[in-house]
Design a protein around this motif. Structure first.
Motif, short mmCIF file in Angstrom:
data_model
loop_
_atom_site.label_atom_id
_atom_site.label_comp_id
_atom_site.label_asym_id
_atom_site.label_seq_id
_atom_site.Cartn_x
_atom_site.Cartn_y
_atom_site.Cartn_z
N PRO A 187 0.84 -1.05 -0.15
CA PRO A 187 0.04 -0.10 0.06
C PRO A 187 0.88 1.25 -0.03
O PRO A 187 2.03 1.19 0.61
CB PRO A 187 -0.81 -0.12 1.29
CG PRO A 187 0.22 -0.87 2.16
CD PRO A 187 0.71 -1.91 1.32
N PRO A 188 0.35 2.21 -0.66
CA PRO A 188 1.24 3.73 -0.44
C PRO A 188 1.51 4.09 0.74
O PRO A 188 2.87 4.51 0.73
CB PRO A 188 0.27 4.45 -1.22
CG PRO A 188 -0.62 3.71 -2.15
CD PRO A 188 -0.78 2.48 -1.20
N PRO A 189 0.96 4.11 1.95
CA PRO A 189 1.48 4.50 3.14
C PRO A 189 2.67 3.77 3.36
O PRO A 189 3.65 4.25 4.01
CB PRO A 189 0.42 4.26 4.08
CG PRO A 189 -0.84 4.32 3.34
CD PRO A 189 -0.61 3.49 1.86
N GLU A 190 2.70 2.27 3.14
CA GLU A 190 3.95 1.65 3.44
C GLU A 190 5.16 2.08 2.76
O GLU A 190 6.30 2.21 3.33
CB GLU A 190 3.86 -0.02 3.51
CG GLU A 190 4.76 -0.81 3.46
CD GLU A 190 4.62 -2.10 3.18
OE1 GLU A 190 4.96 -2.52 2.29
OE2 GLU A 190 3.85 -2.87 4.16
N ALA A 191 4.75 2.46 1.47
CA ALA A 191 6.07 2.98 0.57
C ALA A 191 6.45 4.07 1.14
O ALA A 191 7.92 4.66 1.36
CB ALA A 191 5.45 3.18 -0.81
N VAL A 192 5.56 5.16 1.64
CA VAL A 192 6.08 6.41 2.38
C VAL A 192 7.06 6.19 3.58
O VAL A 192 8.17 6.90 3.57
CB VAL A 192 4.92 7.15 2.63
CG1 VAL A 192 5.32 8.48 3.55
CG2 VAL A 192 4.29 7.80 1.39
N GLU A 193 6.60 5.04 4.21
CA GLU A 193 7.55 4.83 5.54
C GLU A 193 8.82 4.27 5.13
O GLU A 193 10.00 4.58 5.82
CB GLU A 193 6.67 3.94 6.58
CG GLU A 193 5.50 4.53 7.09
CD GLU A 193 5.79 5.86 7.74
OE1 GLU A 193 6.88 5.97 8.54
OE2 GLU A 193 5.10 6.67 7.74
N ILE A 194 9.10 3.53 4.18
CA ILE A 194 10.24 2.91 3.47
C ILE A 194 11.10 3.78 2.97
O ILE A 194 11.99 4.30 3.36
CB ILE A 194 9.90 1.85 2.47
CG1 ILE A 194 9.27 0.67 2.87
CG2 ILE A 194 11.06 1.66 1.64
CD1 ILE A 194 8.88 -0.10 1.91
N VAL A 195 10.30 5.15 2.31
CA VAL A 195 11.21 6.38 1.90
C VAL A 195 11.73 7.04 2.96
O VAL A 195 12.72 7.38 3.01
CB VAL A 195 10.47 7.10 0.85
CG1 VAL A 195 10.98 8.42 0.37
CG2 VAL A 195 10.03 6.18 -0.43
N ARG A 196 10.85 7.13 3.76
CA ARG A 196 11.29 7.89 5.13
C ARG A 196 12.48 7.13 5.75
O ARG A 196 13.23 8.14 6.31
CB ARG A 196 10.37 8.24 6.11
CG ARG A 196 9.30 9.21 5.58
CD ARG A 196 8.18 9.06 6.79
NE ARG A 196 6.99 10.18 6.43
CZ ARG A 196 5.99 10.35 6.67
NH1 ARG A 196 5.14 9.25 7.17
NH2 ARG A 196 4.98 11.36 6.52
N ALA A 197 12.58 5.82 5.74
CA ALA A 197 13.67 5.43 6.44
C ALA A 197 14.97 5.45 5.62
O ALA A 197 16.09 5.64 6.09
CB ALA A 197 13.60 3.97 6.40
N VAL A 198 14.94 5.39 4.23
CA VAL A 198 16.07 6.05 3.21
C VAL A 198 16.41 7.57 3.43
O VAL A 198 17.77 7.68 3.53
CB VAL A 198 15.57 5.82 1.91
CG1 VAL A 198 16.75 6.40 1.08
CG2 VAL A 198 15.43 4.27 1.64
N ILE A 199 15.46 8.34 3.74
CA ILE A 199 15.79 9.79 3.91
C ILE A 199 16.56 9.98 5.34
O ILE A 199 17.40 10.65 5.29
CB ILE A 199 14.66 10.61 3.95
CG1 ILE A 199 13.97 10.61 2.55
CG2 ILE A 199 14.78 12.05 4.67
CD1 ILE A 199 12.61 11.45 2.47
N THR A 200 16.07 9.15 6.44
CA THR A 200 16.85 9.49 7.63
C THR A 200 18.32 8.93 7.56
O THR A 200 19.27 9.52 7.67
CB THR A 200 16.07 8.60 8.41
OG1 THR A 200 14.91 8.89 8.82
CG2 THR A 200 16.86 8.58 10.23
#
Length: 230
Positions: free
Chosen positions: A144-157
């Protein structure tokens, strides 16, 4: 300044910008990817790094379509390639080559595997019958899109821990929604996308949590490409 003078000045500025645009290296049609695969925040990524001097604090995040990092779909390259180049859609490294070309233009680019190794199988999508051979709703339920957002946030961090401070994104289809979500929360300074999917016009496109219509491209983009927004 008279109206005629304003028009002349505008035409002169447009001419300069077009000259800068056509001088850019175009998308590589046939090549071997030269970036590297690595993990950032525990997420598999393809990283394309400029060979010349570049701004280390700025990162371009590449959000691929449902076919993932190995997508054979040319996506945004359509603006740079002629229709005669359609046959190169069979190239299995297109997203990586596009990332390499962004890097050649001075931007460190990170392609994120937010499907965790399970993209939509391209061999099924491009086979006779197309997407009928694959259960898209079930796949979306797993990604789901919300999961992709959280994965991207981990990369940004993880990238911030390496010194990055400012982020832009380019997203395609599924990835366009990811760019919208992170742009509305002001976690990205510049957001671009092509044919974003999974969006509801009234619910998702309204301003949420900040001035989504603002763009700092004047400050972020430098060199031969300089976006001018009102």
């Amino acid at each position: 300044m008279t109206s005629y003078a304003k028009v002349c000045a505008m035409k002169a500025r447009l001419k300069v910008r077009l000259q800068r645009l056509v001088s850019l290296p175009t998308v590589t049609k046939h090549a071997v990817p030269i970036g590297t695969f690595t993990k950032l925040g525990g997420v598999d990524c393809y990283v394309a790094t400029p060979t010349a001097e570049y701004s280390k604090e700025k990162i371009l995040l590449y959000f691929p379509d449902a076919l993932g990092m190995q997508s054979p779909n040319c996506q945004a390259s359509a603006i740079l390639l002629s229709v005669q180049s359609y046959r190169w859609l069979t190239n299995l490294f297109t997203n990586q080559l596009l990332a390499d070309d962004f890097a050649r233009n001075g931007f460190k680019t990170v392609v994120i595997d937010y499907f965790r190794g399970e993209p939509v199988p391209s061999e099924l999508v491009f086979a006779p019958g197309g997407a009928e051979n694959f259960d898209i709703p079930a796949w979306l339920g797993r990604h789901p899109p919300p999961e992709a957002v959280e994965i991207v946030r981990a990369v940004i961090t993880a990238l911030k821990a390496e010194g990055a401070t400012r982020f832009a994104s380019t997203g395609y289809c599924y990835g366009g929604r990811t760019g919208f979500d992170l742009g509305f929360t002001n976690e990205l300074q510049v957001v671009t996308m092509a044919h974003p999917s999974l969006l509801k016009a009234e619910e998702d496109l309204k301003v949420r949590g900040g001035p989504a219509g603002e763009c700092e491209s004047r400050k972020w983009l430098t060199g031969r490409v300089h976006a001018e927004l009102p």
